[in-house]
Motif scaffolding. Structure first.
Motif, PDB file in Angstrom:
ATOM      1  N   LEU A  27       0.841  -1.198   0.000  1.00  0.00           N
ATOM      2  CA  LEU A  27       0.000   0.000   0.000  1.00  0.00           C
ATOM      3  C   LEU A  27       0.874   1.245   0.000  1.00  0.00           C
ATOM      4  N   LEU A  28       0.579   2.155  -0.939  1.00  0.00           N
ATOM      5  CA  LEU A  28       1.199   3.475  -0.956  1.00  0.00           C
ATOM      6  C   LEU A  28       0.101   4.527  -0.925  1.00  0.00           C
ATOM      7  N   MET A  29       0.310   5.586  -0.153  1.00  0.00           N
ATOM      8  CA  MET A  29      -0.573   6.740  -0.196  1.00  0.00           C
ATOM      9  C   MET A  29       0.033   7.758  -1.141  1.00  0.00           C
ATOM     10  N   THR A  30      -0.767   8.335  -2.018  1.00  0.00           N
ATOM     11  CA  THR A  30      -0.261   9.175  -3.096  1.00  0.00           C
ATOM     12  C   THR A  30      -0.981  10.518  -3.129  1.00  0.00           C
ATOM     13  N   ASN A  31      -0.429  11.432  -3.903  1.00  0.00           N
ATOM     14  CA  ASN A  31      -1.085  12.708  -4.153  1.00  0.00           C
ATOM     15  C   ASN A  31      -2.072  12.560  -5.304  1.00  0.00           C
ATOM     16  N   GLY A  32      -3.038  11.679  -5.140  1.00  0.00           N
ATOM     17  CA  GLY A  32      -4.068  11.496  -6.147  1.00  0.00           C
ATOM     18  C   GLY A  32      -3.742  10.425  -7.161  1.00  0.00           C
ATOM     19  N   ASN A  33      -4.604  10.347  -8.186  1.00  0.00           N
ATOM     20  CA  ASN A  33      -4.537   9.253  -9.152  1.00  0.00           C
ATOM     21  C   ASN A  33      -3.395   9.374 -10.158  1.00  0.00           C
ATOM     22  N   THR A  34      -3.053  10.605 -10.562  1.00  0.00           N
ATOM     23  CA  THR A  34      -1.993  10.760 -11.557  1.00  0.00           C
ATOM     24  C   THR A  34      -0.662  10.250 -11.027  1.00  0.00           C
ATOM     25  N   SER A  35      -0.376  10.568  -9.766  1.00  0.00           N
ATOM     26  CA  SER A  35       0.846  10.069  -9.139  1.00  0.00           C
ATOM     27  C   SER A  35       0.841   8.547  -9.083  1.00  0.00           C
ATOM     28  N   ALA A  36      -0.296   7.963  -8.699  1.00  0.00           N
ATOM     29  CA  ALA A  36      -0.395   6.506  -8.604  1.00  0.00           C
ATOM     30  C   ALA A  36      -0.232   5.845  -9.965  1.00  0.00           C
ATOM     31  N   MET A  37      -0.831   6.434 -10.985  1.00  0.00           N
ATOM     32  CA  MET A  37      -0.738   5.896 -12.338  1.00  0.00           C
ATOM     33  C   MET A  37       0.714   5.886 -12.824  1.00  0.00           C
ATOM     34  N   THR A  38       1.444   6.958 -12.542  1.00  0.00           N
ATOM     35  CA  THR A  38       2.847   7.044 -12.942  1.00  0.00           C
ATOM     36  C   THR A  38       3.686   5.980 -12.244  1.00  0.00           C
ATOM     37  N   ILE A  39       3.477   5.830 -10.945  1.00  0.00           N
ATOM     38  CA  ILE A  39       4.238   4.831 -10.181  1.00  0.00           C
ATOM     39  C   ILE A  39       3.948   3.425 -10.700  1.00  0.00           C
TER      40      ILE A  39
END
Length: 462
Positions: free
Chosen positions: A164-176
């Motif tokens: 589990l990672l907490m992100t600054n929204g969906n764009t950050s998660a998509m990039t990772i």
């Protein structure tokens, strides 16, 4: 086989449009670059066996799209790749008054601002030191794990056995997710109309992207299987719960079929569930069916509040360390202040209350859209943020978008979501969240009038 320059006889009719599309494909493929000089109208016309007028019309079309620019005395130059510049939404609305159906966002009203003001006032009284002082991601964010897990369980997941990672929204998660599952030159597949940043992001990362055939539910399993048989596919990117441009919700059976193909060919899955639990009767996420190969992400931004840029990325435990490292080099960590607000709201019930309000508001707006577009074929989901309108009658996609704008309404063209320039369904995305109830109705009336007008083809070129 190279795209540019084309050979005589390769262009389809109408030749000007085919030539313009060829230039765009060559730019997107990296065969033409920003600053490259194009042949003169006369020289290109001679080389391709076309009239000078046809080449001039193609160049005019490319200038209109923002792909090339003409400089007096110097010639015509590539300006930028379309994937670099084209977005589905209007980027600057300050100098023009229009009803904006182009940008995808939840309904936002005064009570949302008041809710955030209350949260910030409360934070002023009892803000934890870690929200502003902790510099190590594990130290700063560990306390929010329970709230994140609670939200993901509400989305239909069991994240306890996942990374589990907490992100600054969906764009950050998509990039990772893309950086973790694939390396330079790897192939990513998705449906032919997908997230508008996916194509450009893949290219920046050195990845290849291929669109697959889609139907009313999304990616067709046979098309996915055929792609896997032709090439080594590293991952498939899916938006199965109404978020995709066509507003299609994938059945549990279709999800299981795609999982079976992914397992057979050892393909990773990236599941974009940005709306989270906004759709109450949707099937379980693909990540719940195939946790061993799925990167799943969602956030509070779309379903709770636009400015609450806080989200979650889950992945198979074996990839957790690699994903965390990529998060470090791109974003370091989710902003603790946003995490503090988001998790407080999850724990005290505010997030659920705002979610239920949003579901109700979007449900009513979808009813308004259905009534306004009665008798006109369109696609939607019950609590979705947009509807998809296949281009009706004699309209083309570009002409419909342009005429809507002339009538004071901005919509998103399907071309902004296209993964390739090959044949695809023509349509526009009409977003329902950004406007007031009154302007929503007015704008939908304009769209309905244009859709029913079915003009003569000759009139569209005047």
């Amino acid at each position: 086989m190279t795209i540019w320059p084309p050979k005589s006889g390769e262009l389809r009719r109408p030749a000007y449009k085919s030539l313009a599309d060829t230039v765009v494909r060559a730019v997107d493929a990296g065969e033409l670059h920003s600053g490259d000089r194009l042949p003169t109208h006369r020289n290109l016309a001679y080389d391709l066996g076309l009239s000078v007028q046809t080449v001039s019309r193609a160049y005019d079309e490319l200038i209109r799209r923002g792909v090339i620019a003409g400089e007096v005395g110097r010639g015509t130059f590539v300006r930028a790749g379309r994937s670099d510049t084209k977005t589905p939404f209007v980027q600057d609305s300050q100098n023009e008054k229009f009803i904006d159906f182009s940008i995808l966002m939840p309904v936002f009203e005064a009570m949302h601002l008041a809710e955030m003001q209350r949260a910030l006032t409360q934070l002023g009284a009892d803000l934890p030191s870690s929200a502003v002082s902790a510099f190590r991601p594990s130290t700063a964010l560990r306390k929010y794990t329970a709230a994140a897990t609670k939200w993901l369980e509400g989305c239909g997941l069991n994240p306890s056995a996942q990374g589990l990672l907490m992100t600054n929204g969906n764009t950050s998660a998509m990039t990772i997710a893309l950086m973790t599952v694939a390396s330079c030159s790897d192939l990513i597949v998705t449906e032919d109309l997908a997230h508008h940043t996916l194509k450009a992001l893949s290219r920046y990362l050195g990845l290849r992207i291929q669109g697959l055939e889609a139907d009313a539910e999304g990616v067709v399993p046979a098309s996915f299987a055929a792609a896997c048989q032709r090439s080594q596919v590293k991952a498939i990117y899916l938006m199965p719960s109404g978020l995709n441009p066509r507003a299609a919700t994938m059945s549990a059976e279709r999800r299981a079929e795609l999982v079976a193909v992914a397992r057979q060919h050892d393909v990773m899955i990236i599941e974009n569930d940005a709306w989270g639990p906004l759709q109450p009767d949707r099937p379980a996420p693909i990540a719940a069916m195939a946790p061993e190969r799925t990167f799943y992400f969602t956030s509070l931004t779309k379903c709770i509040m636009p400015g609450l840029r806080f989200g979650f990325l889950t992945m198979p435990e074996a990839f957790a360390s690699a994903a965390a490292n990529r998060h470090l080099v791109t974003s370091w960590m989710a902003t603790p202040l946003m995490a503090e607000i988001g998790c407080r709201w999850i724990e005290d019930g505010t997030a659920e209350r705002l979610l239920n309000w949003q579901m109700d508001a979007l449900g009513k707006r979808n009813e308004v859209a259905a009534k306004a577009l009665s008798g006109i074929p369109f696609q939607s989901s019950p609590n979705g943020m947009h509807v998809w309108l296949p281009i009706p009658g004699a309209w083309t996609e570009e002409e419909f978008v342009a005429h809507a704008r002339l009538n004071g309404v901005a919509v998103a063209p399907g071309s902004a979501f296209a993964m390739s320039e090959s044949a695809r369904d023509q349509g526009v995305r009409i977003c329902l969240g950004a406007e007031t109830s009154r302007t929503l109705q007015r704008g939908l009336n304009v769209i309905a009038r244009l859709a029913r007008s079915n003009p003569e083809p000759a009139l569209l070129t005047l």
